[in-house]
Design a protein around this motif. Structure first.
Motif, PDB file in Angstrom:
ATOM      1  N   PHE A   1       0.842  -1.209   0.000  1.00 27.12           N
ATOM      2  CA  PHE A   1       0.000   0.000   0.000  1.00 27.12           C
ATOM      3  C   PHE A   1       0.868   1.248   0.000  1.00 27.12           C
ATOM      4  O   PHE A   1       0.687   2.150  -0.824  1.00 27.12           O
ATOM      5  N   SER A   2       1.805   1.311   0.930  1.00 25.48           N
ATOM      6  CA  SER A   2       2.609   2.522   1.075  1.00 25.48           C
ATOM      7  C   SER A   2       3.645   2.671  -0.033  1.00 25.48           C
ATOM      8  O   SER A   2       3.842   3.763  -0.567  1.00 25.48           O
ATOM      9  N   PHE A   3       4.277   1.563  -0.420  1.00 24.98           N
ATOM     10  CA  PHE A   3       5.355   1.638  -1.415  1.00 24.98           C
ATOM     11  C   PHE A   3       4.815   1.797  -2.830  1.00 24.98           C
ATOM     12  O   PHE A   3       5.114   2.776  -3.523  1.00 24.98           O
ATOM     13  N   ILE A   4       3.993   0.858  -3.280  1.00 26.22           N
ATOM     14  CA  ILE A   4       3.479   0.910  -4.652  1.00 26.22           C
ATOM     15  C   ILE A   4       2.526   2.083  -4.822  1.00 26.22           C
ATOM     16  O   ILE A   4       2.572   2.801  -5.832  1.00 26.22           O
TER      17      ILE A   4
ATOM     18  N   THR B   1      11.286   3.060   5.920  1.00 25.55           N
ATOM     19  CA  THR B   1      10.348   3.316   4.816  1.00 25.55           C
ATOM     20  C   THR B   1       9.437   4.480   5.153  1.00 25.55           C
ATOM     21  O   THR B   1       9.211   5.377   4.312  1.00 25.55           O
ATOM     22  N   ALA B   2       8.905   4.504   6.380  1.00 22.07           N
ATOM     23  CA  ALA B   2       8.037   5.608   6.794  1.00 22.07           C
ATOM     24  C   ALA B   2       8.788   6.933   6.759  1.00 22.07           C
ATOM     25  O   ALA B   2       8.270   7.949   6.258  1.00 22.07           O
ATOM     26  N   ALA B   3      10.024   6.932   7.266  1.00 23.99           N
ATOM     27  CA  ALA B   3      10.808   8.174   7.280  1.00 23.99           C
ATOM     28  C   ALA B   3      11.071   8.678   5.863  1.00 23.99           C
ATOM     29  O   ALA B   3      10.990   9.884   5.590  1.00 23.99           O
ATOM     30  N   SER B   4      11.385   7.769   4.946  1.00 23.63           N
ATOM     31  CA  SER B   4      11.666   8.187   3.568  1.00 23.63           C
ATOM     32  C   SER B   4      10.412   8.724   2.881  1.00 23.63           C
ATOM     33  O   SER B   4      10.478   9.702   2.116  1.00 23.63           O
TER      34      SER B   4
ATOM     35  N   TRP C   1      16.278  10.446  -0.385  1.00 26.49           N
ATOM     36  CA  TRP C   1      15.075   9.750   0.062  1.00 26.49           C
ATOM     37  C   TRP C   1      14.902   8.416  -0.660  1.00 26.49           C
ATOM     38  O   TRP C   1      14.415   7.445  -0.066  1.00 26.49           O
ATOM     39  N   PHE C   2      15.309   8.349  -1.936  1.00 30.27           N
ATOM     40  CA  PHE C   2      15.250   7.079  -2.670  1.00 30.27           C
ATOM     41  C   PHE C   2      16.171   6.041  -2.041  1.00 30.27           C
ATOM     42  O   PHE C   2      15.800   4.873  -1.907  1.00 30.27           O
ATOM     43  N   VAL C   3      17.375   6.464  -1.658  1.00 30.08           N
ATOM     44  CA  VAL C   3      18.329   5.547  -1.031  1.00 30.08           C
ATOM     45  C   VAL C   3      17.759   5.029   0.293  1.00 30.08           C
ATOM     46  O   VAL C   3      17.808   3.826   0.591  1.00 30.08           O
ATOM     47  N   LEU C   4      17.209   5.939   1.104  1.00 28.18           N
ATOM     48  CA  LEU C   4      16.637   5.537   2.385  1.00 28.18           C
ATOM     49  C   LEU C   4      15.460   4.587   2.192  1.00 28.18           C
ATOM     50  O   LEU C   4      15.311   3.600   2.930  1.00 28.18           O
ATOM     51  N   LEU C   5      14.636   4.855   1.177  1.00 28.73           N
ATOM     52  CA  LEU C   5      13.501   3.978   0.891  1.00 28.73           C
ATOM     53  C   LEU C   5      13.981   2.592   0.477  1.00 28.73           C
ATOM     54  O   LEU C   5      13.433   1.572   0.919  1.00 28.73           O
ATOM     55  N   GLY C   6      15.008   2.533  -0.361  1.00 29.59           N
ATOM     56  CA  GLY C   6      15.558   1.243  -0.781  1.00 29.59           C
ATOM     57  C   GLY C   6      16.128   0.461   0.392  1.00 29.59           C
ATOM     58  O   GLY C   6      15.951  -0.761   0.497  1.00 29.59           O
ATOM     59  N   LEU C   7      16.820   1.171   1.308  1.00 31.62           N
ATOM     60  CA  LEU C   7      17.373   0.509   2.489  1.00 31.62           C
ATOM     61  C   LEU C   7      16.267  -0.055   3.377  1.00 31.62           C
ATOM     62  O   LEU C   7      16.425  -1.108   3.990  1.00 31.62           O
ATOM     63  N   GLY C   8      15.159   0.666   3.456  1.00 29.94           N
ATOM     64  CA  GLY C   8      14.055   0.191   4.277  1.00 29.94           C
ATOM     65  C   GLY C   8      13.315  -0.970   3.661  1.00 29.94           C
ATOM     66  O   GLY C   8      12.921  -1.918   4.356  1.00 29.94           O
TER      67      GLY C   8
ATOM     68  N   ALA D   1       0.929   7.626   3.152  1.00 33.52           N
ATOM     69  CA  ALA D   1       1.691   6.395   2.914  1.00 33.52           C
ATOM     70  C   ALA D   1       2.692   6.159   4.039  1.00 33.52           C
ATOM     71  O   ALA D   1       2.895   5.016   4.480  1.00 33.52           O
ATOM     72  N   GLY D   2       3.309   7.235   4.538  1.00 34.24           N
ATOM     73  CA  GLY D   2       4.245   7.105   5.655  1.00 34.24           C
ATOM     74  C   GLY D   2       3.556   6.638   6.928  1.00 34.24           C
ATOM     75  O   GLY D   2       4.110   5.838   7.691  1.00 34.24           O
ATOM     76  N   ILE D   3       2.334   7.123   7.169  1.00 32.16           N
ATOM     77  CA  ILE D   3       1.574   6.686   8.344  1.00 32.16           C
ATOM     78  C   ILE D   3       1.268   5.191   8.252  1.00 32.16           C
ATOM     79  O   ILE D   3       1.398   4.446   9.226  1.00 32.16           O
ATOM     80  N   VAL D   4       0.862   4.740   7.065  1.00 28.87           N
ATOM     81  CA  VAL D   4       0.581   3.320   6.863  1.00 28.87           C
ATOM     82  C   VAL D   4       1.849   2.490   7.093  1.00 28.87           C
ATOM     83  O   VAL D   4       1.806   1.412   7.700  1.00 28.87           O
ATOM     84  N   ALA D   5       2.995   2.996   6.608  1.00 22.97           N
ATOM     85  CA  ALA D   5       4.257   2.282   6.814  1.00 22.97           C
ATOM     86  C   ALA D   5       4.607   2.206   8.301  1.00 22.97           C
ATOM     87  O   ALA D   5       5.136   1.188   8.774  1.00 22.97           O
ATOM     88  N   PHE D   6       4.305   3.263   9.053  1.00 20.66           N
ATOM     89  CA  PHE D   6       4.570   3.247  10.498  1.00 20.66           C
ATOM     90  C   PHE D   6       3.692   2.198  11.189  1.00 20.66           C
ATOM     91  O   PHE D   6       4.152   1.469  12.078  1.00 20.66           O
ATOM     92  N   VAL D   7       2.426   2.126  10.785  1.00 16.89           N
ATOM     93  CA  VAL D   7       1.541   1.089  11.329  1.00 16.89           C
ATOM     94  C   VAL D   7       2.096  -0.299  11.001  1.00 16.89           C
ATOM     95  O   VAL D   7       2.062  -1.223  11.834  1.00 16.89           O
TER      96      VAL D   7
END
Length: 547
Positions: free
Chosen positions: A293-296, A355-358, A377-384, A501-507
């Motif tokens: 949900f959050s990523f795609i 992922t949420a932070a990115s 932010w792309f690098v951080l998202l990939g790491l997550g 999307a970040g909120i969903v990733a935090f959940v």
């Protein structure tokens, strides 16, 4: 005569490996080549759609069906395809999927009408569904438990690399060859996968592998998945309150309810509901939905941002996404090793927090943000995402009985499809609503020529994807000002979408606390005698062993 209780992991019974056949790492190579074809196709076709539309004089609805037909076929049949692998063998199912995917790809390239393309894309989705759960099933029964995480990590890296290469390869092929080449490229890849599979893959089935097939369960689950995914796909166009949207979603609920009743009564159910007594498996499935949900859902807007706001070509936008996909490619096998050593819980929690932070970071992007900021932010998202892709797959597959490895693989892929469709639909609605709210005020503040109701609707629709519809109609500096208004409205909507999307990733990070690795199945070995397992309901009993 030895006996085993129902709580023991179901054993896998392949013949001893000889040469390359049945060896773990060659098996990984064989399935990776096949799945690479599906992953490449998931992004490469989008680049070809405009060329198909021009060449065949297709409507927008026709072009949408080229994508939606494939996605629907894939989502509807993934769990059933996994069950086919469990019932008839993952090797046979995988090879049929590879051969069918390559043949339908060639047929699409030879097609001279949009109708033919859509038909073959549906068939392509069905064959793609045969491959993905079977690939995970083969890895599960081939690799020893201590190396399965690394195998899934490398497999995920291959998928990530192929997905990243799709827009770049697609752009080059469409620009320098033709749109047909985008589909023809699957033929040599498919042949390579087929040869590797025939020479390397060895079938291995659990002692308690299903002996029958729940046809009514297949019909109910397929109908439920179709109504759910189709309703989500069409909701942004129809409206969430439209009778058609509500009708499809209500039909999905009824079909899922009927499926649950059927599975409780079936002697050998398609998906034993007792699987979900395993808290880690259920948590892993929910986590996969939330992650997708959050990523795609969030990433859907990135291509519009790069191409329509920053004016990049498809190939350039693909290159600018390499920091994201590159970190996923590198991080996947590393994550596999870390998860194998420390377990999945901590890597999954940390991965979803990153992922949420990115995503929250990307919510701060502006129209004039440099590519350096975006890349961070792309690098951080990939790491997550790297540990999440590997960890959720491992949690779902390892917490299911070995005889249901295919169903577990199909469940993992279905969760991703549903989550991605839901995220794209929901975040799309939020995005569109925000643009509609802010655009009229910003247009007025910029002191641009007053627009009529129909003109306002046209400009708002264009702003939802970051496009300036008719700058030539606005003389002088008005054209540049109108472009700024469109882009700032788009950025406002995109910011809201990324925030949610970040909120969903935090959940999802909170859900990840409930995950853990399943108990290892016995290593592959000689087939045990048929009387070594007591009678009773083996699927129902063994499925709950990891609660």
């Amino acid at each position: 005569m030895s006996t085993a209780t129902h709580d023991e992991p179901s054993r896998v019974a392949p013949a001893p490996a000889s040469g390359l056949r049945g060896r773990p790492w060659p098996t990984l190579l064989a399935v990776a080549v096949g799945v690479m074809m599906v992953a490449l196709d998931s992004t490469i076709v989008a680049i070809a759609n405009p060329a198909i539309q021009r060449d065949l004089h297709a409507s927008l609805a026709d072009v949408q069906w080229i994508t939606n037909g494939y996605l629907l076929a894939l989502a509807v049949s993934l769990i059933t395809a996994g069950k086919l692998g469990d019932r008839f063998g993952h090797r046979q199912t995988f090879l049929i999927g590879v051969a069918g995917f390559a043949v339908t790809s060639a047929a699409i390239g030879l097609s001279e009408s949009v109708t033919a393309i859509v038909v073959f894309r549906v068939l392509q989705g069905l064959f793609g569904a045969l491959m993905q759960p079977s690939a995970l099933g083969l890895l599960r029964v081939t690799f020893p438990p201590e190396k399965l995480n690394m195998a899934i990590g490398i497999w995920s890296g291959v998928v990530g690399a192929s997905t990243a290469a799709g827009p770049i390869i697609g752009g080059l092929l469409v620009q320098h060859v033709s749109w047909e080449a985008v589909f023809f490229i699957n033929v040599p890849v498919g042949l390579a996968a087929l040869v590797c599979g025939v020479l390397i893959l060895k079938d291995a089935r659990a002692e308690r592998a299903p002996k029958s097939f729940d046809a009514l369960g297949v019909v109910l689950l397929s109908g439920a998945m179709f109504c759910l995914v189709w309703g989500l796909i069409k909701a942004p166009a129809w409206g969430w309150g439209d009778a058609r949207t509500l009708g499809f979603l209500a039909a999905a609920v009824l079909a899922f309810a009927g499926f649950a009743l059927r599975e409780n009564r079936a002697a050998e159910p398609l998906v034993p509901l007792s699987m979900f007594r395993s808290v880690p498996l259920s948590a892993g499935t929910v986590l996969m939905v939330l992650m997708a949900f959050s990523f795609i859902g969030g990433l859907f807007f990135v291509t519009f941002y790069l191409q329509n706001v920053h004016g990049m070509s498809p190939v350039q936008s693909g290159l600018h996404l390499l920091p994201l996909t590159g970190m996923m490619i590198v991080g996947a096998p590393v994550s596999g090793a870390v998860i194998g050593r420390f377990g999945p819980r901590l890597p999954l929690v940390v991965g979803m927090l990153l992922t949420a932070a990115s995503l929250w970071g990307m919510a701060t992007l502006k129209a004039d943000s440099g590519m350096g900021v975006t890349s961070v932010w792309f690098v951080l998202l990939g790491l997550g995402l790297a540990p999440v892709m590997v960890g959720t797959t491992d949690v779902i597959v390892s917490n299911a009985p070995a005889e249901l490895a295919g169903v577990a693989g199909g469940l993992q892929q279905s969760a991703m499809q549903v989550g991605g469709s839901l995220g794209t639909a929901v975040l799309g609605v939020l995005m569109a609503s925000r643009v509609s709210d802010v655009f009229p005020g910003r247009w007025a503040e910029a002191k641009l020529p007053r627009l009529g109701r129909e003109e306002t609707a046209v400009w708002e629709d264009a702003a939802k994807v970051g496009v300036v519809p008719s700058p030539a109609a606005l003389p002088g500096r008005n054209a540049g000002t109108a472009s700024d208004v469109v882009h700032s409205s788009f950025i406002s909507g995109m910011g809201l979408a990324f925030t949610v999307a970040g909120i969903v990733a935090f959940v999802a990070a909170m859900v990840a606390v409930l995950t853990k690795k399943g108990k290892p199945a016995e290593a592959p070995g000689p087939a045990a005698s048929t009387d070594s397992v007591q009678g009773g309901e083996p699927h129902r009993a063994s499925a709950a062993r990891n609660t």
